[in-house]
Scaffold this active site. Structure first.
Site, PDB file in Angstrom:
ATOM      1  N   HIS A   1       0.440  -0.844  -0.255  1.00 11.36           N
ATOM      2  CA  HIS A   1      -0.025  -0.160   0.079  1.00 11.36           C
ATOM      3  C   HIS A   1       0.311   1.423  -0.188  1.00 11.36           C
ATOM      4  CE1 HIS A   1      -2.930  -2.228   2.056  1.00 11.36           C
ATOM      5  NE2 HIS A   1      -3.217  -2.623   1.210  1.00 11.36           N
TER       6      HIS A   1
HETATM    7  C1  LIG Z   1      -0.066  -7.595  -4.858  1.00 11.04           C
HETATM    8  C2  LIG Z   1      -1.079  -6.211  -4.694  1.00 11.04           C
HETATM    9  C3  LIG Z   1      -2.596  -6.632  -3.101  1.00 11.04           C
HETATM   10  C4  LIG Z   1      -2.788  -5.516  -2.746  1.00 11.04           C
HETATM   11  N1  LIG Z   1      -4.015  -5.531  -2.202  1.00 11.04           N
HETATM   12  C5  LIG Z   1      -4.525  -4.946  -2.391  1.00 11.04           C
HETATM   13  C6  LIG Z   1      -6.297  -5.672  -1.252  1.00 11.04           C
HETATM   14  O1  LIG Z   1      -6.654  -6.592  -0.970  1.00 11.04           O
HETATM   15  N2  LIG Z   1      -7.299  -4.407  -1.743  1.00 11.04           N
HETATM   16  C7  LIG Z   1      -6.778  -2.890  -1.753  1.00 11.04           C
HETATM   17  O2  LIG Z   1      -7.753  -1.813  -1.335  1.00 11.04           O
HETATM   18  N3  LIG Z   1      -6.102  -2.591  -2.067  1.00 11.04           N
HETATM   19  C8  LIG Z   1      -4.410  -3.241  -2.582  1.00 11.04           C
HETATM   20  N4  LIG Z   1      -3.632  -3.301  -2.598  1.00 11.04           N
HETATM   21  C9  LIG Z   1      -3.540  -1.527  -3.290  1.00 11.04           C
HETATM   22  C10 LIG Z   1      -3.894  -1.112  -4.229  1.00 11.04           C
HETATM   23  O3  LIG Z   1      -4.583  -1.974  -5.520  1.00 11.04           O
HETATM   24  C11 LIG Z   1      -3.439   0.368  -4.947  1.00 11.04           C
HETATM   25  O4  LIG Z   1      -3.409   1.655  -3.989  1.00 11.04           O
HETATM   26  C12 LIG Z   1      -4.198   0.667  -6.161  1.00 11.04           C
HETATM   27  O5  LIG Z   1      -3.721  -0.123  -6.750  1.00 11.04           O
HETATM   28  C13 LIG Z   1      -2.759   2.055  -6.634  1.00 11.04           C
HETATM   29  O6  LIG Z   1      -3.927   2.674  -7.833  1.00 11.04           O
HETATM   30  P1  LIG Z   1      -2.806   3.929  -8.195  1.00 11.04           P
HETATM   31  O7  LIG Z   1      -3.781   4.233  -9.559  1.00 11.04           O
HETATM   32  O8  LIG Z   1      -2.310   4.474  -7.650  1.00 11.04           O
HETATM   33  O9  LIG Z   1      -1.800   3.081  -9.107  1.00 11.04           O
HETATM   34  P2  LIG Z   1      -1.930   2.244  -9.703  1.00 11.04           P
HETATM   35  O10 LIG Z   1      -3.074   1.231  -9.296  1.00 11.04           O
HETATM   36  O11 LIG Z   1      -0.647   0.421 -10.151  1.00 11.04           O
HETATM   37  O12 LIG Z   1      -1.891   2.170 -11.272  1.00 11.04           O
HETATM   38  C14 LIG Z   1      -0.825   2.805 -12.285  1.00 11.04           C
HETATM   39  C15 LIG Z   1      -0.634   2.646 -13.493  1.00 11.04           C
HETATM   40  O13 LIG Z   1       0.222   3.320 -14.342  1.00 11.04           O
HETATM   41  C16 LIG Z   1       0.970   2.578 -15.265  1.00 11.04           C
HETATM   42  N5  LIG Z   1       1.969   2.878 -15.426  1.00 11.04           N
HETATM   43  C17 LIG Z   1       3.192   3.555 -14.446  1.00 11.04           C
HETATM   44  N6  LIG Z   1       4.475   3.980 -15.232  1.00 11.04           N
HETATM   45  C18 LIG Z   1       3.580   4.060 -16.579  1.00 11.04           C
HETATM   46  C19 LIG Z   1       5.009   4.850 -17.242  1.00 11.04           C
HETATM   47  N7  LIG Z   1       5.854   5.036 -17.436  1.00 11.04           N
HETATM   48  N8  LIG Z   1       3.485   4.872 -18.444  1.00 11.04           N
HETATM   49  C20 LIG Z   1       2.834   4.556 -18.492  1.00 11.04           C
HETATM   50  N9  LIG Z   1       1.894   4.071 -18.091  1.00 11.04           N
HETATM   51  C21 LIG Z   1       2.380   4.381 -16.682  1.00 11.04           C
HETATM   52  C22 LIG Z   1       1.286   1.005 -14.149  1.00 11.04           C
HETATM   53  O14 LIG Z   1       1.564  -0.083 -15.128  1.00 11.04           O
HETATM   54  C23 LIG Z   1      -0.691   0.767 -14.365  1.00 11.04           C
HETATM   55  O15 LIG Z   1      -1.465   0.216 -14.559  1.00 11.04           O
HETATM   56  C24 LIG Z   1      -2.524  -4.007  -3.348  1.00 11.04           C
HETATM   57  C25 LIG Z   1      -1.662  -3.981  -4.484  1.00 11.04           C
HETATM   58  C26 LIG Z   1      -0.945  -4.990  -4.962  1.00 11.04           C
HETATM   59  C27 LIG Z   1       0.539  -4.631  -5.679  1.00 11.04           C
END
Ligand SMILES: Cc1cc2nc3c(=O)[nH]c(=O)nc-3n(C[C@H](O)[C@H](O)[C@H](O)COP(=O)(O)OP(=O)(O)OC[C@H]3O[C@@H](n4cnc5c(N)ncnc54)[C@H](O)[C@@H]3O)c2cc1C
Length: 527
Positions: free
Chosen positions: A461
């Site tokens: 997280h």
């Molecule tokens: C293994 C795991 C288990 C988890 N379990 C839970 C759970 O059970 N419940 C819960 O609530 N949360 C859970 N989480 C946390 C939750 O999924 C994240 O907090 C949330 O998805 C974050 O969202 P975000 O939009 O900030 O980033 P992300 O969803 O990570 O999205 C970022 C995106 O940007 C893309 N990206 C990055 N850099 C670039 C670039 N340079 N060019 C183009 N694209 C790029 C990535 O590929 C990705 O698709 C878990 C996370 C993981 C990894």
């Protein structure tokens, strides 16, 4: 050169929400750049496929932290989704809103536009698209034993752990619908794909944001080995997540001057906070040998696998349709606390003996085992991340700095003691053959702490690396999620939280994205 009103970098949890909301009115064109592939893969759609994405470089950035002195010099494994849906496509799907205490921090950092009242509309909109599914009828029978044990230990029952301010123990609700994962790619992006004003480029790795004066104008990216440029008529919106959003800012010359200079990057905007203030949840697992069969037996035998497969195919139910974390809760580890300070997890299976790098849930431990875990909700330690090279292909240096405060050490020990308290209830004593980890030799606080240092790990997280706040000296974005010192550039993802939410971070990130869309479309005050 592709041109668009908005360019969203990162099609993860937040990015997919924005792609939908910004194209819905039909007034703007949006280009979504996602470094990973499409999420149309069985192991992503199938909830139990979680175990198959965990170490899969095709859909996972697979980061590693620096060795951590406070964690016995271990280097932590930090998976992050690299696929449409982002980490929401590879996560454990536990769907919780956390505790209202977070809203105090959000309002302090972002003003009245981020108050509880102002955010409730965004939270409700997110909930309309992704509501945690009630799967309590389908979980392993040991989950009920765990819930009874918690009641025996004096904790309340919570019927809906997904609600804001959940207090007590129960079955987790999970982000699925009809037995399939419900990421924001499925709930938001998929329906929006038919709109002519939305373009999505997958396997498009953004390498730099280019400014014209103070204005963010271009995103340089690599697709199929070819360098390409996209031009934003209005704004670039970074949704690359807590590791990659600050990394991309630093690569683009926006970050701490010393870090940029040491990597030969021209300093366009000296922003000390980019990559700083990193927070994460640390968790300790206790592993038990069970007297009764657990999911280990079901997943470990051919007949068990066939039965689970058939149940899934015929009914979209059973263990393949569930998370590994089937029950848990939010509880207080000591008296006198206004709100829960500890999240508990119960997993009716164990996979501790699988080889490192192969956490496939279909090959769990051979013995009947289950796990109890405790994760302090609001750690106070803060770390940082920074680039170590101007090469966008290189991972950043991640320094979580876990257990840096006495508060965090004390709460981890309290969490471990709480697991012991649960295991000592008559309900759990009846089913526990033996505590395998940490084992009965670990008794004193010092021994518990040493065990935590040896075994505790992230629950994935990371947040706050592009923190929202009032000071350009220490924070990265203002209350409208605009990067201080740059025009036409926002960050909208889990990196903007001023402090870590109490529980799992996906649902709170959906809310931030809904709020971000509201601000960008000019529908709300942000101050
Ligand atoms: C293994 C795991 C288990 C988890 N379990 C839970 C759970 O059970 N419940 C819960 O609530 N949360 C859970 N989480 C946390 C939750 O999924 C994240 O907090 C949330 O998805 C974050 O969202 P975000 O939009 O900030 O980033 P992300 O969803 O990570 O999205 C970022 C995106 O940007 C893309 N990206 C990055 N850099 C670039 C670039 N340079 N060019 C183009 N694209 C790029 C990535 O590929 C990705 O698709 C878990 C996370 C993981 C990894």
């Amino acid at each position: 050169m592709i041109e668009s009103d908005f360019i969203i970098v990162g099609g993860g949890t937040a990015g997919c929400v924005l792609a939908d909301r910004l194209t819905a009115c039909g007034k703007f064109t949006v280009l979504l750049l996602e470094a990973g592939p499409s999420d149309q893969r069985l192991h992503i759609q199938l909830p139990i496929g979680y175990g198959m994405s965990f170490f899969n470089p095709a859909v996972n950035w697979m980061y590693r932290t620096e060795p951590e002195p406070a964690l016995a010099n271990r280097s932590g494994y930090w998976p992050r989704g690299k696929v449409l849906g982002g980490s929401g496509s590879i996560n454990a799907m536990v769907h919780v809103q956390g505790q209202p205490v977070e809203w105090t921090d959000l309002a302090e950092a972002g003003g009245s536009g981020w108050s509880f009242e102002a955010l409730s509309a965004a939270m409700n909109r997110a909930r309309e698209r992704i509501e945690g599914a009630d799967v309590s009828q389908d979980t392993h029978p040991l989950c009920s034993t765990f819930i009874t044990a918690a009641q025996e230990a004096g904790f309340g029952n919570e019927a809906d752990l997904s609600k804001l301010g959940a207090d007590g123990v129960g079955h987790f609700r999970i982000a699925t619908r009809n037995g399939l994962r419900l990421s924001s790619a499925r709930a938001y992006l998929r329906p929006a794909l038919k709109r002519p004003n939305l373009a999505v480029e997958v396997e498009a790795h953004a390498t730099r944001i280019v400014l014209e004066g103070r204005q963010a104008r271009e995103v340089h990216f690599i697709k199929a080995g070819t360098a390409m440029i996209a031009r934003a008529r209005r704004e670039v919106i970074l949704c690359a997540g807590s590791i990659n959003s600050p990394k991309l800012l630093q690569l683009s010359g926006i970050g701490p001057a010393a870090t940029l200079k040491s990597n030969g990057i021209e300093v366009l905007c000296d922003r000390h906070g980019v990559g700083r203030n990193l927070q994460d949840h640390l968790c300790i697992d206790h592993l038990y040998r069970s007297r009764v069969p657990t999911l280990n037996q079901q997943f470990g035998s051919i007949t068990g696998k066939i039965a689970a497969g058939l149940r899934y195919i015929l009914l979209r139910k059973g263990p393949l349709a569930l998370s590994v974390n089937q029950a848990g809760g939010f509880v207080r580890s000591r008296s006198g606390l206004a709100a829960p300070n500890m999240q508990l997890y119960f997993s009716p299976l164990s996979y501790t003996r699988t080889a490192p790098g192969t956490r496939t849930l279909m090959r769990p431990d051979a013995f009947p085992g289950f796990m109890l875990s405790a994760q302090p909700c609001r750690p106070t330690s803060r770390g940082f991340l920074e680039i170590t090279s101007a090469d966008p292909a290189m991972p950043p240096r991640i320094v979580p700095n876990a257990l840096a405060t006495q508060h965090d050490i004390a709460e981890m020990i309290e969490g471990a003691r709480l697991l012991r308290q649960l295991a000592a209830t008559s309900s759990l004593r009846d089913v526990i053959e033996e505590e395998l980890q940490p084992g009965s030799a670990v008794q004193s606080d010092d021994e518990m702490l040493e065990d935590i240092r040896q075994r505790a790990s992230t629950v994935y997280h990371p947040v706050s690396t592009c923190r929202m706040g009032r000071s350009p000296d220490t924070d990265v974005v203002d209350s409208s999620l605009r990067v201080y010192g740059v025009d036409g550039l926002r960050v909208v993802d889990a990196s903007i939280f001023p402090s870590i939410p109490s529980g799992n971070t996906n649902a709170p990130t959906l809310m931030v994205a809904e709020k971000g869309a509201e601000i960008i479309l000019g529908k709300s005050r942000s101050q």
